[in-house]
Design an enzyme around this catalytic site. Structure first.
Site, PDB file in Angstrom:
ATOM      1  N   GLY A  60       0.774  -1.243   0.000  1.00  0.00           N
ATOM      2  CA  GLY A  60       0.000   0.000   0.000  1.00  0.00           C
ATOM      3  C   GLY A  60       0.802   1.288   0.000  1.00  0.00           C
ATOM      4  O   GLY A  60       0.233   2.361   0.193  1.00  0.00           O
ATOM      5  N   TRP A  62       2.258   2.869  -2.533  1.00  0.00           N
ATOM      6  CA  TRP A  62       1.861   3.769  -3.637  1.00  0.00           C
ATOM      7  C   TRP A  62       0.493   4.378  -3.343  1.00  0.00           C
ATOM      8  O   TRP A  62       0.230   5.525  -3.688  1.00  0.00           O
ATOM      9  CB  TRP A  62       1.847   3.021  -4.977  1.00  0.00           C
ATOM     10  N   ASP A  80      -5.261  -5.647  -5.498  1.00  0.00           N
ATOM     11  CA  ASP A  80      -4.132  -6.579  -5.350  1.00  0.00           C
ATOM     12  C   ASP A  80      -4.672  -7.962  -4.998  1.00  0.00           C
ATOM     13  O   ASP A  80      -5.760  -8.090  -4.433  1.00  0.00           O
ATOM     14  CB  ASP A  80      -3.151  -6.124  -4.256  1.00  0.00           C
ATOM     15  N   ASP A  96      -7.615 -11.116  -8.147  1.00  0.00           N
ATOM     16  CA  ASP A  96      -6.656 -11.345  -9.221  1.00  0.00           C
ATOM     17  C   ASP A  96      -7.067 -10.517 -10.442  1.00  0.00           C
ATOM     18  O   ASP A  96      -8.151 -10.726 -10.999  1.00  0.00           O
ATOM     19  CB  ASP A  96      -6.656 -12.846  -9.554  1.00  0.00           C
ATOM     20  N   ASP A 121       2.243  -1.461 -10.585  1.00  0.00           N
ATOM     21  CA  ASP A 121       3.512  -1.946 -10.023  1.00  0.00           C
ATOM     22  C   ASP A 121       3.423  -3.466  -9.870  1.00  0.00           C
ATOM     23  O   ASP A 121       4.154  -4.055  -9.087  1.00  0.00           O
ATOM     24  CB  ASP A 121       3.731  -1.264  -8.661  1.00  0.00           C
ATOM     25  N   LYS A 161       5.341  -0.895 -14.355  1.00  0.00           N
ATOM     26  CA  LYS A 161       6.627  -1.575 -14.132  1.00  0.00           C
ATOM     27  C   LYS A 161       6.779  -2.704 -15.146  1.00  0.00           C
ATOM     28  O   LYS A 161       5.868  -3.516 -15.301  1.00  0.00           O
ATOM     29  CB  LYS A 161       6.670  -2.153 -12.721  1.00  0.00           C
TER      30      LYS A 161
HETATM   31  C1  LIG Z   1       6.004  -4.892  -5.922  1.00  0.00           C
HETATM   32  S1  LIG Z   1       4.461  -5.279  -5.228  1.00  0.00           S
HETATM   33  C2  LIG Z   1       3.636  -3.720  -5.255  1.00  0.00           C
HETATM   34  C3  LIG Z   1       4.116  -2.732  -4.216  1.00  0.00           C
HETATM   35  C4  LIG Z   1       3.191  -1.552  -4.106  1.00  0.00           C
HETATM   36  N1  LIG Z   1       3.270  -0.706  -5.283  1.00  0.00           N
HETATM   37  C5  LIG Z   1       3.498  -0.700  -2.910  1.00  0.00           C
HETATM   38  O1  LIG Z   1       4.016   0.389  -3.087  1.00  0.00           O
HETATM   39  O2  LIG Z   1       3.218  -1.102  -1.784  1.00  0.00           O
HETATM   40  C6  LIG Z   1       3.684  -6.141  -6.538  1.00  0.00           C
HETATM   41  C7  LIG Z   1       2.264  -6.571  -6.233  1.00  0.00           C
HETATM   42  O3  LIG Z   1       1.656  -7.101  -7.411  1.00  0.00           O
HETATM   43  C8  LIG Z   1       0.642  -7.982  -6.960  1.00  0.00           C
HETATM   44  N2  LIG Z   1       0.130  -8.833  -8.037  1.00  0.00           N
HETATM   45  C9  LIG Z   1       0.806  -9.742  -8.755  1.00  0.00           C
HETATM   46  N3  LIG Z   1      -0.002 -10.366  -9.614  1.00  0.00           N
HETATM   47  C10 LIG Z   1      -1.235  -9.824  -9.451  1.00  0.00           C
HETATM   48  C11 LIG Z   1      -2.509 -10.067 -10.042  1.00  0.00           C
HETATM   49  N4  LIG Z   1      -2.673 -11.013 -10.979  1.00  0.00           N
HETATM   50  N5  LIG Z   1      -3.568  -9.347  -9.624  1.00  0.00           N
HETATM   51  C12 LIG Z   1      -3.410  -8.400  -8.660  1.00  0.00           C
HETATM   52  N6  LIG Z   1      -2.233  -8.124  -8.056  1.00  0.00           N
HETATM   53  C13 LIG Z   1      -1.152  -8.833  -8.440  1.00  0.00           C
HETATM   54  C14 LIG Z   1       1.347  -8.786  -5.879  1.00  0.00           C
HETATM   55  O4  LIG Z   1       0.416  -9.417  -5.016  1.00  0.00           O
HETATM   56  C15 LIG Z   1       2.180  -7.696  -5.189  1.00  0.00           C
HETATM   57  O5  LIG Z   1       1.572  -7.237  -4.029  1.00  0.00           O
END
Ligand SMILES: C[S@@+](CC[C@H](N)C(=O)[O-])C[C@H]1O[C@@H](n2cnc3c(N)ncnc32)[C@H](O)[C@@H]1O
Length: 205
Positions: A60, A62, A80, A96, A121, A161
């Protein structure tokens, strides 16, 4: 659980990381906050009253940055796979993004009004098989780009990203078809050894 040498080294690096220390001191949930802040300080995406979508939002940080910079006038909509502790001003959905039913519910929450900024991200859970991980990552980028194409305002911006590797240049070309300008950003908080970069698509310069 027994700690391996690798996990101890990771923990030592994590605790000594200046961005981790700064995030702890300043109340951000992750060091990733500084990536978005650095990009936004340069590119001015997050304006008061803006409507923002944050894909892959956990834990969280961002959301914290977007809510602080945009206020509660517009709305920040976040999604997420994992749960996110509430952030004031943020409408969060757990699910998802590649699941059609989750996408439909998220779109219902965002509503018919266009958004000013789409942030992604998202990064897939690492399987350890590089080709599989890269393909999953590009698939998430493409889904986010589709969402941006459908929901962004004519002057909107898309920040995503992307991991450099197989499919990167093709994805960049897809962005170039959708946006007037596409620029690469590698904020200081993004580790040099990481293949991640951020692509910023803008509909108007
Ligand atoms: C690097 S983290 C994000 C960090 C976030 N921007 C922050 O500042 O706290 C990447 C996120 O992408 C999510 N993610 C990956 N695949 C996903 C999907 N299919 N649907 C939703 N979220 C997904 C992961 O659960 C993870 O929490």
């Amino acid at each position: 659980m027994k700690r391996t040498k690798t996990s101890k080294a990771w923990m030592r690096e994590h605790l000594n990381d200046p961005y981790v220390q700064r995030a702890n001191a300043e109340g951000y949930r992750a060091r990733a906050a500084y990536k978005l802040m650095e990009i936004d300080d340069r590119d001015h995406l997050l304006k008061p009253g803006a409507r923002v979508v944050d894909l892959g939002a956990a834990p969280g940080s961002w959301c914290q940055v977007a809510a602080a910079r945009c206020g509660t006038g517009g709305g920040v909509f976040a999604l997420d796979l994992l749960a996110v502790e509430p952030v004031v001003g943020v409408n969060f959905l757990q699910g998802d993004f590649s699941d059609d039913a989750v996408l439909a519910e998220f779109e219902r929450r965002v509503g018919g009004d266009k958004v000013d900024v789409v942030l992604s991200d998202m990064a897939p859970n690492i399987s350890g098989v590089a080709t599989v991980d890269q393909a999953r990552s590009i698939m998430l980028c493409e889904l986010a780009l589709d969402f941006a194409a459908n929901h962004l305002h004519v002057q909107g911006s898309f920040l995503v990203k992307v991991f450099q590797g197989e499919g990167f240049m093709e994805f960049r070309k897809q962005m170039e078809q959708q946006f007037q300008s596409v620029q690469t950003r590698k904020p200081k908080a993004s580790r040099d050894r990481s293949a991640e970069v951020y692509l910023l698509g803008r509909r108007q310069r």
